[in-house]
Design a protein around this motif. Structure first.
Motif, PDB file in Angstrom:
ATOM      1  N   ASN A  60      -0.449   3.609  15.912  1.00 20.31           N
ATOM      2  CA  ASN A  60       0.587   4.280  16.126  1.00 20.31           C
ATOM      3  C   ASN A  60       1.415   3.476  17.137  1.00 20.31           C
ATOM      4  OD1 ASN A  60       0.462   6.296  14.225  1.00 20.31           O
ATOM      5  ND2 ASN A  60      -0.433   7.653  15.769  1.00 20.31           N
ATOM      6  N   GLU A  61       0.622   2.953  18.384  1.00 26.08           N
ATOM      7  CA  GLU A  61       1.389   2.174  19.370  1.00 26.08           C
ATOM      8  C   GLU A  61       1.844   0.762  18.609  1.00 26.08           C
ATOM      9  OE1 GLU A  61      -1.449   2.121  22.502  1.00 26.08           O
ATOM     10  OE2 GLU A  61      -0.681   4.199  23.373  1.00 26.08           O
ATOM     11  N   LYS A  62       1.113   0.293  17.972  1.00 24.18           N
ATOM     12  CA  LYS A  62       1.289  -0.975  17.506  1.00 24.18           C
ATOM     13  C   LYS A  62       2.856  -1.181  16.704  1.00 24.18           C
ATOM     14  CE  LYS A  62      -2.864  -3.465  18.141  1.00 24.18           C
ATOM     15  NZ  LYS A  62      -3.872  -4.504  17.321  1.00 24.18           N
ATOM     16  N   VAL A  63       2.979   0.153  15.780  1.00 29.41           N
ATOM     17  CA  VAL A  63       4.124   0.209  14.804  1.00 29.41           C
ATOM     18  C   VAL A  63       5.213   0.952  15.663  1.00 29.41           C
ATOM     19  CG1 VAL A  63       2.743   0.066  12.779  1.00 29.41           C
ATOM     20  CG2 VAL A  63       3.330   2.333  13.817  1.00 29.41           C
ATOM     21  N   GLY A  64       4.880   1.624  16.736  1.00 27.65           N
ATOM     22  CA  GLY A  64       6.044   1.914  17.549  1.00 27.65           C
ATOM     23  C   GLY A  64       6.559   3.332  17.050  1.00 27.65           C
ATOM     24  N   GLU A  65       5.474   4.129  16.543  1.00 20.80           N
ATOM     25  CA  GLU A  65       6.152   5.378  15.929  1.00 20.80           C
ATOM     26  C   GLU A  65       4.822   6.436  15.516  1.00 20.80           C
ATOM     27  OE1 GLU A  65       8.656   7.488  12.457  1.00 20.80           O
ATOM     28  OE2 GLU A  65       8.948   5.238  12.683  1.00 20.80           O
TER      29      GLU A  65
ATOM     30  N   LYS B 174      14.722  -3.661  15.087  1.00 17.87           N
ATOM     31  CA  LYS B 174      14.638  -2.205  15.562  1.00 17.87           C
ATOM     32  C   LYS B 174      15.768  -1.571  14.697  1.00 17.87           C
ATOM     33  CE  LYS B 174      13.584   1.099  19.019  1.00 17.87           C
ATOM     34  NZ  LYS B 174      14.418   1.943  18.183  1.00 17.87           N
ATOM     35  N   ASP B 175      16.731  -2.080  15.064  1.00 17.82           N
ATOM     36  CA  ASP B 175      18.064  -1.166  14.338  1.00 17.82           C
ATOM     37  C   ASP B 175      18.180  -1.257  13.031  1.00 17.82           C
ATOM     38  OD1 ASP B 175      19.110  -0.967  17.254  1.00 17.82           O
ATOM     39  OD2 ASP B 175      20.510  -2.649  16.887  1.00 17.82           O
ATOM     40  N   PHE B 176      17.872  -2.217  12.240  1.00 21.20           N
ATOM     41  CA  PHE B 176      17.551  -2.235  10.702  1.00 21.20           C
ATOM     42  C   PHE B 176      16.546  -1.187  10.202  1.00 21.20           C
ATOM     43  CE2 PHE B 176      15.332  -3.867   6.955  1.00 21.20           C
ATOM     44  CZ  PHE B 176      16.630  -3.507   6.140  1.00 21.20           C
ATOM     45  N   LEU B 177      15.491  -1.317  10.853  1.00 22.51           N
ATOM     46  CA  LEU B 177      14.399  -0.243  10.511  1.00 22.51           C
ATOM     47  C   LEU B 177      14.629   1.195  10.811  1.00 22.51           C
ATOM     48  CD1 LEU B 177      11.269  -2.227  11.461  1.00 22.51           C
ATOM     49  CD2 LEU B 177      11.968  -1.727   9.503  1.00 22.51           C
ATOM     50  N   ASP B 178      15.490   1.461  11.932  1.00 21.57           N
ATOM     51  CA  ASP B 178      15.832   2.872  11.884  1.00 21.57           C
ATOM     52  C   ASP B 178      16.648   3.225  10.991  1.00 21.57           C
ATOM     53  OD1 ASP B 178      14.511   2.710  14.606  1.00 21.57           O
ATOM     54  OD2 ASP B 178      16.060   2.567  15.942  1.00 21.57           O
ATOM     55  N   ASP B 179      17.478   2.546  10.477  1.00 17.45           N
ATOM     56  CA  ASP B 179      18.250   3.165   9.360  1.00 17.45           C
ATOM     57  C   ASP B 179      17.619   2.802   8.001  1.00 17.45           C
ATOM     58  OD1 ASP B 179      20.289   3.675  11.333  1.00 17.45           O
ATOM     59  OD2 ASP B 179      21.359   1.759  10.893  1.00 17.45           O
ATOM     60  N   TYR B 180      16.565   2.072   7.895  1.00 21.00           N
ATOM     61  CA  TYR B 180      15.936   1.907   6.529  1.00 21.00           C
ATOM     62  C   TYR B 180      15.446   3.193   5.872  1.00 21.00           C
ATOM     63  CZ  TYR B 180      13.282  -0.581   3.290  1.00 21.00           C
ATOM     64  OH  TYR B 180      12.364  -1.198   1.907  1.00 21.00           O
ATOM     65  N   PRO B 181      15.860   3.458   4.588  1.00 20.54           N
ATOM     66  CA  PRO B 181      15.494   4.828   4.182  1.00 20.54           C
ATOM     67  C   PRO B 181      13.868   4.874   3.940  1.00 20.54           C
ATOM     68  CG  PRO B 181      16.797   3.177   2.522  1.00 20.54           C
ATOM     69  CD  PRO B 181      16.706   2.641   3.997  1.00 20.54           C
ATOM     70  N   HIS B 182      13.203   3.761   3.860  1.00 20.70           N
ATOM     71  CA  HIS B 182      11.847   4.088   3.549  1.00 20.70           C
ATOM     72  C   HIS B 182      10.821   3.472   4.729  1.00 20.70           C
ATOM     73  CE1 HIS B 182      12.507   4.862  -0.571  1.00 20.70           C
ATOM     74  NE2 HIS B 182      13.599   3.949  -0.603  1.00 20.70           N
ATOM     75  N   ARG B 183      11.319   3.964   6.053  1.00 21.33           N
ATOM     76  CA  ARG B 183      10.820   3.371   7.065  1.00 21.33           C
ATOM     77  C   ARG B 183       9.292   3.868   7.034  1.00 21.33           C
ATOM     78  NH1 ARG B 183      13.312   6.124  10.470  1.00 21.33           N
ATOM     79  NH2 ARG B 183      11.561   7.557  11.136  1.00 21.33           N
ATOM     80  N   LYS B 184       9.072   4.930   6.939  1.00 19.99           N
ATOM     81  CA  LYS B 184       7.598   5.494   7.039  1.00 19.99           C
ATOM     82  C   LYS B 184       6.761   4.876   6.094  1.00 19.99           C
ATOM     83  CE  LYS B 184       7.906   9.819   9.402  1.00 19.99           C
ATOM     84  NZ  LYS B 184       6.948  10.746   9.989  1.00 19.99           N
ATOM     85  N   ARG B 185       7.219   4.468   4.800  1.00 20.78           N
ATOM     86  CA  ARG B 185       6.387   4.122   4.012  1.00 20.78           C
ATOM     87  C   ARG B 185       6.054   2.464   4.488  1.00 20.78           C
ATOM     88  NH1 ARG B 185       8.866   4.260  -1.956  1.00 20.78           N
ATOM     89  NH2 ARG B 185       7.211   5.360  -2.814  1.00 20.78           N
TER      90      ARG B 185
ATOM     91  N   LYS C 275       6.081   1.520   7.623  1.00 24.06           N
ATOM     92  CA  LYS C 275       5.078   1.429   8.701  1.00 24.06           C
ATOM     93  C   LYS C 275       3.788   1.963   8.312  1.00 24.06           C
ATOM     94  CE  LYS C 275       8.493   1.844  12.236  1.00 24.06           C
ATOM     95  NZ  LYS C 275       8.603   1.974  13.589  1.00 24.06           N
ATOM     96  N   ARG C 276       3.767   2.474   7.197  1.00 21.64           N
ATOM     97  CA  ARG C 276       2.226   2.846   6.712  1.00 21.64           C
ATOM     98  C   ARG C 276       1.617   1.439   5.997  1.00 21.64           C
ATOM     99  NH1 ARG C 276       3.274   8.482   3.274  1.00 21.64           N
ATOM    100  NH2 ARG C 276       3.308   9.748   5.124  1.00 21.64           N
ATOM    101  N   GLY C 277       2.493   0.623   5.592  1.00 22.38           N
ATOM    102  CA  GLY C 277       2.065  -0.468   5.080  1.00 22.38           C
ATOM    103  C   GLY C 277       1.604  -1.616   6.260  1.00 22.38           C
ATOM    104  N   MET C 278       2.275  -1.428   7.333  1.00 28.72           N
ATOM    105  CA  MET C 278       2.241  -2.288   8.341  1.00 28.72           C
ATOM    106  C   MET C 278       0.703  -1.779   9.065  1.00 28.72           C
ATOM    107  SD  MET C 278       5.950  -1.872  10.035  1.00 28.72           S
ATOM    108  CE  MET C 278       5.523  -2.784  11.811  1.00 28.72           C
ATOM    109  N   ILE C 279       0.383  -0.520   9.184  1.00 28.83           N
ATOM    110  CA  ILE C 279      -0.918   0.031   9.854  1.00 28.83           C
ATOM    111  C   ILE C 279      -1.887  -0.405   8.719  1.00 28.83           C
ATOM    112  CG2 ILE C 279      -2.128   2.059   9.811  1.00 28.83           C
ATOM    113  CD1 ILE C 279       0.440   3.449  11.176  1.00 28.83           C
ATOM    114  N   LEU C 280      -1.714  -0.588   7.396  1.00 26.96           N
ATOM    115  CA  LEU C 280      -2.823  -0.998   6.743  1.00 26.96           C
ATOM    116  C   LEU C 280      -3.250  -2.377   6.826  1.00 26.96           C
ATOM    117  CD1 LEU C 280      -1.920   1.092   3.347  1.00 26.96           C
ATOM    118  CD2 LEU C 280      -3.741   1.633   5.114  1.00 26.96           C
ATOM    119  N   SER C 281      -2.053  -3.319   7.009  1.00 27.53           N
ATOM    120  CA  SER C 281      -2.138  -4.523   7.129  1.00 27.53           C
ATOM    121  C   SER C 281      -2.842  -4.940   8.341  1.00 27.53           C
ATOM    122  CB  SER C 281      -0.916  -5.465   7.138  1.00 27.53           C
ATOM    123  OG  SER C 281       0.001  -5.192   8.199  1.00 27.53           O
TER     124      SER C 281
END
Length: 100
Positions: free
Chosen positions: A85-90, A17-28, A30-36
């Motif tokens: 949205n709940e599954k990806v936490g944002e 979570k700490d890593f993803l919060d700082d990851y510059p392409h976080r939204k991208r 998480k969009r991929g996570m939603i598609l998967s």
């Protein structure tokens, strides 16, 4: 960088979570996570009726093969978006657009 270095052990989910919060392409990412997780979230039947699922301007666009299923998915779009949205936490999905 110092928040990643510590002498005490950390749960993997917290470190990720700490890593993803700082990851510059976080939204991208998480969009991929939603598609998967689309099929897992909506079920095999609805997933089988959908195709060409992608994002346009923050909206999840879903193409449906059958107009009857278009209406069904359109009615459930808010609950589907909430679950995803709940599954990806944002709040990644602003709205689901259903097209046939």
């Amino acid at each position: 960088m110092s928040r990643y270095r510590s002498n005490s052990p950390k749960l993997l989910r917290d470190a990720l979570k700490d890593f993803l919060d700082d990851y510059p392409h976080r939204k991208r990412l998480k969009r991929g996570m939603i598609l998967s997780i689309w099929e897992q979230t909506v079920g095999e039947r609805i997933a089988g009726e959908t195709e060409n699922i992608h994002f346009e301007h923050g909206n999840l666009v879903v193409h449906v093969k059958n107009p009857a299923w278009r209406q069904e998915i359109h009615m459930k779009r808010f609950s589907i978006a909430k679950k995803l949205n709940e599954k990806v936490g944002e709040k990644i999905i602003r709205e689901i657009v259903v097209r046939s």
